[in-house]
Write a protein that holds these residues in place. Structure first.
Motif, short mmCIF file in Angstrom:
data_model
loop_
_atom_site.label_atom_id
_atom_site.label_comp_id
_atom_site.label_asym_id
_atom_site.label_seq_id
_atom_site.Cartn_x
_atom_site.Cartn_y
_atom_site.Cartn_z
N UNK A 178 5.17 5.73 7.58
CA UNK A 178 5.83 4.48 7.62
C UNK A 178 5.40 3.37 8.59
N UNK A 179 4.12 3.66 9.06
CA UNK A 179 3.33 2.65 9.70
C UNK A 179 2.63 2.10 8.42
N UNK A 180 1.97 2.64 7.60
CA UNK A 180 1.17 2.00 6.67
C UNK A 180 2.11 0.97 5.70
N UNK A 181 3.61 1.77 5.60
CA UNK A 181 4.51 0.88 5.12
C UNK A 181 4.93 -0.41 5.68
N UNK A 182 5.06 -0.34 6.72
CA UNK A 182 5.34 -1.31 7.65
C UNK A 182 4.45 -2.58 7.55
N UNK A 183 3.04 -2.29 7.53
CA UNK A 183 2.00 -3.06 7.54
C UNK A 183 1.96 -3.78 6.14
N UNK A 184 2.34 -3.01 5.04
CA UNK A 184 2.35 -3.82 3.82
C UNK A 184 3.69 -4.56 3.61
N UNK B 169 9.03 0.55 17.59
CA UNK B 169 9.68 -0.83 17.67
C UNK B 169 9.07 -1.70 16.60
N UNK B 170 7.97 -1.76 16.60
CA UNK B 170 7.14 -2.65 15.41
C UNK B 170 7.64 -2.16 14.01
N UNK B 171 7.55 -0.68 13.79
CA UNK B 171 7.83 -0.34 12.46
C UNK B 171 9.41 -0.73 12.26
N UNK B 172 10.12 -0.72 13.05
CA UNK B 172 11.57 -0.98 12.84
C UNK B 172 11.76 -2.48 12.44
N UNK B 173 10.92 -3.32 13.40
CA UNK B 173 11.15 -4.66 12.91
C UNK B 173 10.66 -5.12 11.41
N UNK B 174 9.52 -4.42 11.37
CA UNK B 174 8.86 -4.85 9.87
C UNK B 174 9.81 -4.35 8.58
N UNK B 175 10.59 -3.08 8.90
CA UNK B 175 11.25 -2.36 7.84
C UNK B 175 12.57 -2.95 7.86
N UNK B 176 13.01 -3.58 8.80
CA UNK B 176 14.63 -4.23 8.69
C UNK B 176 14.63 -5.15 7.67
N UNK B 177 15.20 -4.95 6.55
CA UNK B 177 15.48 -5.84 5.52
C UNK B 177 16.46 -7.11 6.10
N UNK C 295 8.10 -12.44 12.49
CA UNK C 295 8.06 -11.26 13.13
C UNK C 295 8.29 -11.27 14.64
N UNK C 296 7.79 -11.97 15.49
CA UNK C 296 7.77 -12.06 16.93
C UNK C 296 9.03 -12.11 17.34
#
Length: 172
Positions: free
Chosen positions: A66-72, A82-90, A97-98
């Motif tokens: 999920x970290x790989x996906x969130x960065x993509x 928390x960062x994964x959630x922020x990146x993944x939330x459509x 992002x901030x």
């Protein structure tokens, strides 16, 4: 307009395995505590600790995916839940992002997990004392809370990321 596709790892299987093992740890913790109340062997607590290892490994494998996906998805350095959630939330896709908001359940999950680990340590240190059952019970309550929250977060993040793995229309 062209369709865009983000090539993401499918994290559903590792997520399901993680959730299943986390649920087994919580269930075994409950069984072990019931056994402790009845004056049974502390070997049940040992079994719970042994189940934590594969649950931890599966969770780490899931988290790497999920970290790989969130960065993509976010094109941003992602290292924490928390960062994964922020990146993944459509729903927050258009928000910088901030300024994105993580799930309010992440902190309670982290605190419940920490409390469970601390209770496990005290439980081990107080093995042949009357306080053993107290910390065994507290550890189980924390395991139920931490396990439930962890399963929810794993499931939710995995579902949110699947939404990015399907072709989407670019906005003109």
């Amino acid at each position: 307009m062209l369709d865009t596709y983000i090539d993401l790892k499918d994290v559903r299987v590792t997520g399901y395995v993680s959730m299943g093992l986390i649920a087994l740890v919580a269930a075994e913790s409950i069984w072990g505590t019931i056994n402790d109340w009845q004056g049974g062997s502390s070997s049940w607590s040992f079994l719970a600790i042994m189940l934590v290892v594969p649950a931890g490994v599966a969770s780490i494998v899931w988290f790497r995916g999920v970290t790989h996906n969130a960065e993509a998805i976010a094109l941003h350095g992602v290292r924490t839940v928390s960062q994964v959630w922020k990146a993944s939330d459509p729903a927050q896709r258009e928000v910088p992002f901030a300024q994105r908001v993580a799930s309010p359940l992440i902190k309670p999950w982290q605190w419940a997990f920490l409390a469970m680990v601390l209770c496990d340590v005290f439980e081990s240190l107080l093995l042949d004392t009357p306080f053993y059952v107290v910390f065994s019970t507290l550890s189980t309550l924390c395991a139920i809370g931490a396990g439930g929250l962890a399963c929810f977060l794993v499931f939710r993040i995995s579902i949110m990321q699947r939404r990015f793995a399907v072709p989407q229309r670019k906005r003109g």
